[in-house]
Scaffold this motif. Structure first.
Motif, mmCIF file in Angstrom:
data_model
loop_
_atom_site.group_PDB
_atom_site.id
_atom_site.type_symbol
_atom_site.label_atom_id
_atom_site.label_comp_id
_atom_site.label_asym_id
_atom_site.label_seq_id
_atom_site.Cartn_x
_atom_site.Cartn_y
_atom_site.Cartn_z
ATOM 1 N N LEU A 1 9.598 -13.755 -44.535
ATOM 2 C CA LEU A 1 10.142 -14.176 -45.648
ATOM 3 C C LEU A 1 11.952 -14.306 -45.055
ATOM 4 N N ALA A 2 12.236 -13.425 -44.087
ATOM 5 C CA ALA A 2 13.750 -13.863 -43.758
ATOM 6 C C ALA A 2 13.924 -14.813 -43.098
ATOM 7 N N ALA A 3 12.876 -15.243 -42.343
ATOM 8 C CA ALA A 3 12.917 -16.647 -41.649
ATOM 9 C C ALA A 3 13.084 -17.764 -42.346
ATOM 10 N N LYS A 4 12.403 -17.606 -43.517
ATOM 11 C CA LYS A 4 12.104 -18.815 -44.657
ATOM 12 C C LYS A 4 13.530 -18.905 -45.643
ATOM 13 N N SER A 5 14.228 -17.692 -45.669
ATOM 14 C CA SER A 5 15.224 -17.521 -46.608
ATOM 15 C C SER A 5 16.312 -18.642 -46.469
ATOM 16 N N PRO A 6 16.912 -19.101 -47.682
ATOM 17 C CA PRO A 6 17.683 -20.267 -47.714
ATOM 18 C C PRO A 6 19.090 -19.762 -47.496
ATOM 19 N N ASP A 7 19.506 -18.481 -47.595
ATOM 20 C CA ASP A 7 20.852 -17.729 -47.375
ATOM 21 C C ASP A 7 20.861 -16.541 -46.575
ATOM 22 N N LEU A 8 22.094 -16.033 -46.463
ATOM 23 C CA LEU A 8 22.346 -15.071 -45.620
ATOM 24 C C LEU A 8 22.030 -13.776 -46.265
ATOM 25 N N ASP A 9 22.451 -13.645 -47.538
ATOM 26 C CA ASP A 9 21.870 -12.448 -48.526
ATOM 27 C C ASP A 9 20.437 -12.081 -48.203
ATOM 28 N N SER A 10 19.912 -13.303 -48.625
ATOM 29 C CA SER A 10 18.156 -12.885 -48.523
ATOM 30 C C SER A 10 17.722 -12.503 -47.157
ATOM 31 N N MET A 11 18.418 -13.291 -46.132
ATOM 32 C CA MET A 11 17.986 -12.800 -45.043
ATOM 33 C C MET A 11 18.250 -11.327 -44.580
ATOM 34 N N LYS A 12 19.437 -10.882 -45.122
ATOM 35 C CA LYS A 12 19.807 -9.614 -44.776
ATOM 36 C C LYS A 12 18.904 -8.392 -45.464
ATOM 37 N N LEU A 13 18.606 -8.915 -46.751
ATOM 38 C CA LEU A 13 17.814 -8.121 -47.678
ATOM 39 C C LEU A 13 16.389 -7.941 -47.172
ATOM 40 N N HIS A 14 15.795 -9.014 -46.416
ATOM 41 C CA HIS A 14 14.484 -8.884 -45.841
ATOM 42 C C HIS A 14 14.632 -8.259 -44.188
ATOM 43 N N ALA A 15 15.733 -8.417 -43.809
ATOM 44 C CA ALA A 15 16.021 -7.634 -42.418
ATOM 45 C C ALA A 15 15.818 -6.304 -42.974
ATOM 46 N N GLY A 16 16.381 -5.714 -43.754
ATOM 47 C CA GLY A 16 16.368 -4.225 -44.402
ATOM 48 C C GLY A 16 14.816 -4.036 -44.620
ATOM 49 N N HIS A 17 14.336 -4.712 -45.166
ATOM 50 C CA HIS A 17 12.618 -4.371 -45.551
ATOM 51 C C HIS A 17 12.015 -4.220 -44.387
ATOM 52 N N VAL A 18 12.248 -5.166 -43.255
ATOM 53 C CA VAL A 18 11.616 -4.842 -41.900
ATOM 54 C C VAL A 18 12.111 -3.721 -41.371
ATOM 55 N N LEU A 19 13.206 -3.090 -41.222
ATOM 56 C CA LEU A 19 13.943 -1.930 -40.613
ATOM 57 C C LEU A 19 13.015 -0.874 -41.505
ATOM 58 N N HIS A 20 12.954 -0.914 -42.856
ATOM 59 C CA HIS A 20 12.128 0.262 -43.513
ATOM 60 C C HIS A 20 10.691 0.521 -42.895
ATOM 61 N N ALA A 21 10.055 -0.872 -42.787
ATOM 62 C CA ALA A 21 8.641 -0.692 -42.391
ATOM 63 C C ALA A 21 8.398 -0.233 -40.798
ATOM 64 N N LEU A 22 9.452 -0.552 -40.050
ATOM 65 C CA LEU A 22 9.529 -0.252 -38.718
ATOM 66 C C LEU A 22 9.802 1.314 -38.356
ATOM 67 N N ASP A 23 10.978 1.594 -39.222
ATOM 68 C CA ASP A 23 11.572 2.895 -39.032
ATOM 69 C C ASP A 23 12.315 3.118 -40.249
ATOM 70 N N PRO A 24 11.771 4.084 -41.193
ATOM 71 C CA PRO A 24 12.410 4.333 -42.553
ATOM 72 C C PRO A 24 13.558 5.341 -42.192
ATOM 73 N N GLY A 25 13.612 5.863 -40.886
ATOM 74 C CA GLY A 25 15.036 6.834 -40.695
ATOM 75 C C GLY A 25 16.261 5.949 -40.528
ATOM 76 N N ILE A 26 16.026 4.870 -40.248
ATOM 77 C CA ILE A 26 17.143 3.909 -40.095
ATOM 78 C C ILE A 26 17.445 3.251 -41.666
ATOM 79 N N GLU A 27 16.353 2.763 -42.315
ATOM 80 C CA GLU A 27 16.650 2.239 -43.767
ATOM 81 C C GLU A 27 15.662 2.941 -44.568
ATOM 82 N N PRO A 28 16.117 3.807 -45.579
ATOM 83 C CA PRO A 28 15.420 4.669 -46.463
ATOM 84 C C PRO A 28 14.675 3.993 -47.313
ATOM 85 N N LYS A 29 15.142 2.876 -47.816
ATOM 86 C CA LYS A 29 14.659 2.073 -49.101
ATOM 87 C C LYS A 29 13.926 0.652 -48.457
#
Length: 177
Positions: A53-81
């Motif tokens: 979804l980040a790779a298909k996102s049309p804007d920077l804010d969406s890419m950042k949002l989905h990058a945060g979701h990836v961080l949460h799935a990989l390591d919720p100690g880095i991104e708790p939500k």
């Protein structure tokens, strides 16, 4: 025999099998008490979906949002939500590796268990390596100041999480079958 049925009064567990069960079927603090590998596979899929979804996102804010979701799935100690389980690929994979080691070193472990554990451990070590790379890449996306900079990183993140989810984790899972 009791009332025409066989009654077991004592069942001895094989220590190696108990630890393999922790890897494959159940552990006390994983989501739904699933095995470590199952928890890693589940969060790995979430990471791959959101990296795509980040790779298909049309804007920077969406890419950042989905990058945060990836961080949460990989390591919720880095991104708790985020949309992951809250356990994370890194923690689940580390637990799986630890219990594979316990199984290999347990009394009465067979050669077959040692062989398969070596294969699965190699795949899981690859998961950890790629997870570290993906975490770094996702953090770079969140720090990006332009859409073009983030887009290149998002494509890299999608590739890494696909290798984690569809590659190394699936390989580890099928090596026991």
């Amino acid at each position: 025999m009791k009332d025409g049925a066989i009654v077991a009064t004592k069942i001895e567990a094989i220590p190696a099998h108990l630890h393999l069960g922790h890897v494959m079927t159940n552990w006390r603090d994983t989501p739904g008490n699933a095995g470590f590998l199952i928890a890693a596979v589940s969060d790995g899929k979430v990471a791959a979906i959101h990296a795509d979804l980040a790779a298909k996102s049309p804007d920077l804010d969406s890419m950042k949002l989905h990058a945060g979701h990836v961080l949460h799935a990989l390591d919720p100690g880095i991104e708790p939500k985020g949309p992951g389980s809250g356990y994370g690929v890194r923690k689940a994979t580390t637990g799986a590796l630890q219990h594979l080691e316990f199984a290999v070193n347990a009394q009465g472990t067979s050669g077959n268990i040692r062989e398969r554990a070596a294969l699965v451990s190699a795949s899981l070590n690859d998961v950890l390596l790629r997870t570290n790379q993906a975490v770094t890449t996702a953090q770079k996306i969140r720090a990006a100041t332009s859409g073009s900079e983030a887009a290149a990183l998002a494509n890299e993140l999608a590739m890494l999480t696909k290798q984690i989810s569809e590659g190394s984790l699936q390989q580890a899972r099928t090596q026991w079958i």
